[in-house]
Every structure is written in structure tokens, then in C-alpha cells.
Design an enzyme around this catalytic site. Structure first.
Site, PDB file in Angstrom:
ATOM      1  N   GLU A  58       0.817  -1.216   0.000  1.00  0.00           N
ATOM      2  CA  GLU A  58       0.000   0.000   0.000  1.00  0.00           C
ATOM      3  C   GLU A  58       0.850   1.265   0.000  1.00  0.00           C
ATOM      4  O   GLU A  58       0.466   2.278  -0.590  1.00  0.00           O
ATOM      5  CB  GLU A  58      -0.947   0.001   1.205  1.00  0.00           C
ATOM      6  N   ASP A 117     -13.779 -10.514  10.405  1.00  0.00           N
ATOM      7  CA  ASP A 117     -12.313 -10.432  10.322  1.00  0.00           C
ATOM      8  C   ASP A 117     -11.690  -9.919  11.626  1.00  0.00           C
ATOM      9  O   ASP A 117     -10.522 -10.151  11.906  1.00  0.00           O
ATOM     10  CB  ASP A 117     -11.877  -9.533   9.156  1.00  0.00           C
TER      11      ASP A 117
END
Lengths: 316, 280
Positions: A58, A117
Site C-alpha cells: 500500500e 475479520d
């Protein structure tokens, strides 16, 4: 009773990108190996020549976005909020924010509604991080209609924009006639006792809270604040003057987000109590999104409780 | 390399060094060591290689340069000033509060600066983005970036290297100023990035090792990079940190410190003598 339409704002993001891709605007969409989840995969299918996957990196993606923007592109760089605002914070700050480049960060999976998650992926810090970058615009739409308009407005805006989208399908709040403008909040319901200023998926909860409160004789004004930065000072000041007390509601840490932004304006202009509904400076956990939202107090019931506390505070 | 061109470039490099030292001395701060080390690289790129026009610094078809090791800003400013992007006199204002010449390059303030840098590891990503833009637009401009050998300890450098290689950015030239020193000591002492050549090779780069203070070798490497298709090129340039100022050469303490007046005069004396000899 009409059927409630539920769509995740990330879906609206993917669709709006396709719409932009269909125009002759010079855009490019980047992702970091999450195209299926961020919904840029839809765009990739429609406009493969305008899509680049940067892989699981990223920080580099934000730098590449800066280089593309410096070469004339309007760049949409996508990842989960945790990685876009969190991991890549300094690249966003130095390579995008400081040179004020035309990079639009599409951050999906914001907040605890990521669900199963768990805490590692539930970003409740992103608004706080992005808010401290000079010149950064922050948009947090409430539903799919507003999300689409945010994307289109971001594309037209000159400079960096952070767009915050959710994973969870949320009820539609607005109809097709809704108009969105960066930096403008909107009064969705008038009221006199308390103002609830909400953003993102909490806008629908705020409207439901206002109905509950009405049943209990409390008149609540509801303001949608899709732009967290630049914050609409006028609507905050007006609300503080009209109702004398404010409750904020956001799917974000109560530190650094909408609540902080509203309190900053109120403290400096019309000092009235501001009570904040949000994630209480804690990490999330695994579980179904809707269950988690209730467990963390991100629902209409808790907003109503806070609103009554706020009214009591005013009347003391 | 043609002898007269080489002489011309050698003169330019000494002028760069004089100018950047003037900036750092007046600012009483800055990074002389890593600025002095890349004078030849910048002299070659800006005088021979790159298509740039000081009259039209934002020309969309220009070649791009990203100083990923942004702390060497004085060297870039000196080069740009000598090339006519702004007056050489302005170098005296380096790092002052009323100056556009920021401590680290700002693309919105300094004509000729293509990317704001200074936070190490980020410039190479932006350079890769620019090279990608050229590919997407079907343009033939090239992108050049200089990194420090300490800088490549940053993980983002390798993210960018992987990306540039995976996307076949053969219009990107990455130069590593391998002067062997970083703030805390030699690069081996701190956190060895070696073997640098093999690392870039393993990341899929056309990799070339040169003496980065030698114009013949710079020219050869840059030409080979341009001819190489399908992969980006990395030039691992052995440079002398502090080059041209005797007491700064290979001395770690001159990474980020300005000389006092006495030492500045020594530097000016040495560089002026070198210039006179070249111009004789």
C-alpha cells in the site's frame, strides 16, 4: 410499506468508478490486491486499460498514485481503510497531501462493521489520521446514493480526497433527487430539543433514534455530515444555537473523528454540551457486523439514550 | 566521451559544488556530504541526458527527475539554478523562512522540481508512477531517480522495485548513490543493504555498476539503460561522499552539518582552485 433497499457503500464506489471510466476524464484506478473486496474489480472488468493492481504494497501504491497524479491523472487508490489510512499514512501525508495531488483514496471496510475479520481489520482511527493532513477532504457517505455522489464530487475536486466506505449492506437513506456538495451538511429532520449529527451508517440510526425520541416527547434535529473535512461550521453553529445541545454519531473512535470535529467548532463558537456516540476508544472484535454494531453501542437505541442524557444536561 | 564535453561537465560539477556549499553555509544547515557525492550524476543528467526546458518546466513531454534522497536538495537546486530554472543568487536563501528553497524539495514551490521528496523511500514510488503514466499515455519521456544507499534500507524501495519490474517500466532509471555512509555510520555498521547489485538484479532490474563520479562510466550506463527494453535499469553508482571538499570526503560527520566560516573558506578555496585548473 415500501421495500428497504440495502447496499454497501463499497458497491456504490465500484459502480461510480465505472461511470467515471465511461467518460473521457483521465482517471486511473489502483488497488492493492483487494479488488474483489473494494469493488474496484467491477471497474477492472469494465475498463481494464484504466486499472493497475499494485499488489500487497500500500505504501508504494500511494507513491505510484502520486507519480501518476503529478503526470496529469486523477487517481483512485483503493484498499481497506486500515491499510490506506493506517499503513500508508505517511505516504499519503508526504507524497500526496504535501504536494496536494489529485489522488482520491477509496478506503473500504472502515469501522467495526467489517465484522468477522476482527480488530486487526476494523479501522476506527482513519478519520482521525486523515483529518490532521492539511488540505485533505474526508467524505463518509451514509448510503449508496450518497456514496456515488461522493465519488463523482471527489473526481471533480482539485486535490486529495479520502473516501470512507463500508463493507456492510446498509439501508438507503436518500432518494435519487438527493444533492451532495463537498463541505455541506444537510438537515434531514428538524427538531428543537437536541441535534444529532451523524455520519456514514450512523445516519440511518440517527433517524430511527429521532423517531424513538419523538415517541418519548423529545424533539431531535438530525444532521447528515458526510463531509468530515472541511466540516460544515455553519450547520453546527446553527444547530448549537437552535437546540442548545448536540450528540454526534459515527462508526469511528470517539477520539479524533466527527465528534471531535464538531466539539472543536462548538467550543470555539457556541459552547454547548456535545456528547459523542462512537467506538469508545477500544479495539473491535470478530462477530457478525450487525451484532457488533449493537454491542459497541452504534445503534439507534444508544443514540436515543445519549440524546436524553444531553437534554438532561441542558436542563440542569 | 568527447573531451570538450567532459571538460564542460567537470566544470559544471565544480560550479554545482561551489553553489551548494554556498547555500548550506548561508543556511547554517543542510546535507553537504550526500549533495557533493551526486554532482557528476546531476551534471550529466541535466546537461546531456534529460529533455527539460527551464522556460517550460511543466512541459508534459519533459523527462522527469525525482530526488528520492531528498536531503541532497542543495545539489538539485544548484543544478537547476545553473540550468536557468531560477537565479543562482537565490541559493543563498536556502532553508530561510522567506525562501521557496525548502530544506527538502517541494514540487509546488521550486521550478524544475518534479516531486516533493525528503521522506526516504517514497521518491522511487512516485518515479515509478510517472514512468507508468508515460507508458499509459504512449509517451516516450523517461524518468530518473537517485536514491541513497542508506535509503534503500526502507522497505518501500523494494515494493517500488518489485512494481517497476513487474510492470516492465523500462523508461525508469534508478540510480543508487552508493557512497557507503549514512547518518549513524557506514551502511554495513548500521544495517547493511549489501549486496545491492544482486538485490536489484533479483528484483528483475537490468543492473549496472559504475563509478558515480566518473563521466565516462555515467554516460555508458545511462546509454545502456536507454537501449535496454522490457525491464527498468538500476545503476549502482560508487560515489565519494563529500566529493571535492577534502575534509568532507568519506567523513560521516559531514552528512548533515554545515561548515563554519573557516572551513567554508577552505572548501571554497579547494573548489575554486579545481575550477581554475579546469578552465585553464
Amino acid at each position: 410499506m415500501s421495500e428497504i433497499i440495502k447496499t454497501a457503500t463499497r458497491d456504490a464506489y465500484g459502480k461510480a468508478l465505472i461511470e467515471l471510466g465511461d467518460t473521457d476524464k483521465k482517471i486511473i484506478v489502483l488497488d492493492a490486491d483487494l479488488a474483489a473486496a473494494t469493488k474496484t474489480g467491477m471497474f477492472k472488468k469494465a475498463h481494464p486499460e484504466k486499472f493497475v493492481d499494485c499488489g500487497i504494497a500500500e505504501g508504494n501504491m500511494m507513491g505510484v498514485a502520486a507519480g501518476l497524479a503529478a503526470s496529469g491523472y486523477t487517481v483512485f487508490a483503493s484498499s481497506f481503510a486500515m491499510f490506506a489510512a493506517g499503513r500508508a499514512f505517511e505516504q499519503v501525508r508526504n507524497s500526496i497531501g504535501y504536494p496536494h495531488l489529485n489522488v482520491k483514496i477509496g478506503a473500504t471496510h472502515a469501522g467495526i462493521s467489517v465484522g468477522e475479520d476482527g480488530a486487526s481489520h476494523q479501522c476506527c482511527e482513519d478519520i482521525g489520521l486523515m483529518r490532521t493532513i492539511p488540505g485533505m477532504v474526508i467524505l463518509n457517505p451514509a448510503d449508496d446514493i450518497e456514496a456515488r455522489l461522493c465519488v463523482l464530487a471527489a473526481a471533480e475536486h482539485d486535490g486529495p480526497v479520502y473516501m470512507r466506505f463500508g463493507r456492510l449492506a446498509v439501508p438507503r437513506v436518500f432518494d435519487e433527487s438527493y444533492k451532495f456538495e463537498i463541505g455541506k451538511g444537510a438537515v434531514l429532520k428538524e427538531g428543537t430539543d437536541v441535534t444529532i449529527i451523524a455520519t456514514g451508517l450512523m445516519v440511518n440510526e440517527a433517524l430511527m433514534a429521532a423517531e424513538k425520541l419523538a415517541d418519548e416527547g423529545v424533539s431531535a434535529r438530525v444532521v447528515n455530515m458526510a463531509t468530515i473535512k472541511p466540516i460544515d461550521r455553519d450547520i453546527i453553529i446553527d444547530s448549537a444555537k437552535k437546540t442548545g445541545v448536540i450528540v454526534t454519531a459515527e462508526e469511528h473512535n470517539i477520539i479524533g473523528g466527527l465528534g471531535s470535529a464538531v466539539a472543536e467548532v462548538v467550543c470555539e463558537t457556541v459552547p454547548v454540551p456535545v456528547l459523542r456516540v462512537g467506538v469508545n476508544d477500544t479495539f473491535g472484535k470478530s462477530g457478525p457486523a450487525v451484532e457488533l454494531l449493537h454491542e459497541f453501542g452504534l445503534d439507534a437505541d444508544n443514540i436515543a439514550v445519549k440524546a436524553k442524557e444531553a437534554v438532561d444536561l441542558k436542563n440542569k | 566521451m568527447d573531451a570538450s564535453l567532459k571538460k564542460q561537465l567537470e566544470i559544471f560539477a565544480v560550479k554545482e559544488r561551489l553553489l551548494l556549499m554556498e547555500g548550506i553555509f548561508n543556511a547554517k544547515a543542510g546535507h553537504p556530504g550526500g549533495s557533493l557525492s551526486i554532482a557528476e550524476l546531476l551534471a550529466y543528467l541535466y546537461n546531456v541526458e534529460m529533455k527539460v526546458d527551464p522556460e517550460n518546466p511543466k512541459d508534459p513531454n519533459r523527462d522527469r527527475f525525482v530526488l528520492s534522497k531528498g536531503h541532497a536538495a542543495p545539489a538539485l537546486y544548484a543544478t537547476l539554478a545553473l540550468k536557468g530554472f531560477f537565479p543562482t543568487d537565490d541559493i543563498k536563501t536556502l532553508r530561510k523562512s522567506d525562501s521557496y528553497l525548502q530544506g527538502h524539495p517541494s514540487m509546488n514551490k521550486v521550478p524544475g522540481v518534479d516531486m516533493s521528496t525528503g521522506s526516504l523511500g517514497q521518491g522511487i514510488s512516485a518515479a515509478a508512477g510517472m514512468a507508468l503514466a508515460a507508458k499509459l499515455d504512449g509517451k516516450d519521456y523517461r524518468v530518473y531517480t537517485i536514491l541513497g544507499d542508506g535509503e534503500i534500507e526502507e522497505g518501500e524501495v523494494w515494493e517500488a522495485a518489485m512494481f517497476a519490474s513487474a510492470k516492465g517500466l523500462d523508461n525508469l532509471l534508478v540510480i543508487v548513490d552508493n557512497n557507503n555512509l549514512q547518518i549513524d555510520g557506514t551502511v554495513e555498521e548500521v544495517n547493511s543493504p549489501y549486496p545491492i547489485f544482486e538485490k536489484f538484479e533479483a528484483f528483475g532490474f537490468n543492473t549496472i555498476a559504475i563509478d558515480g563520479n566518473n563521466f565516462d562510466e555515467i554516460e555508458d550506463a545511462v546509454k545502456r539503460a536507454k537501449e535496454f527494453k522490457g525491464k527498468p535499469t538500476a545503476v549502482i553508482a560508487k560515489c565519494v561522499k563529500g566529493k571535492g571538499v577534502s575534509y568532507m570526503e568519506n567523513a560521516v560527520n559531514w552528512h548533515g552539518a554545515a561548515p563554519n566560516e573557516e572551513l567554508y573558506n577552505v572548501a571554497v578555496g579547494e573548489l575554486t582552485a579545481a575550477l581554475k585548473e579546469l578552465e585553464a
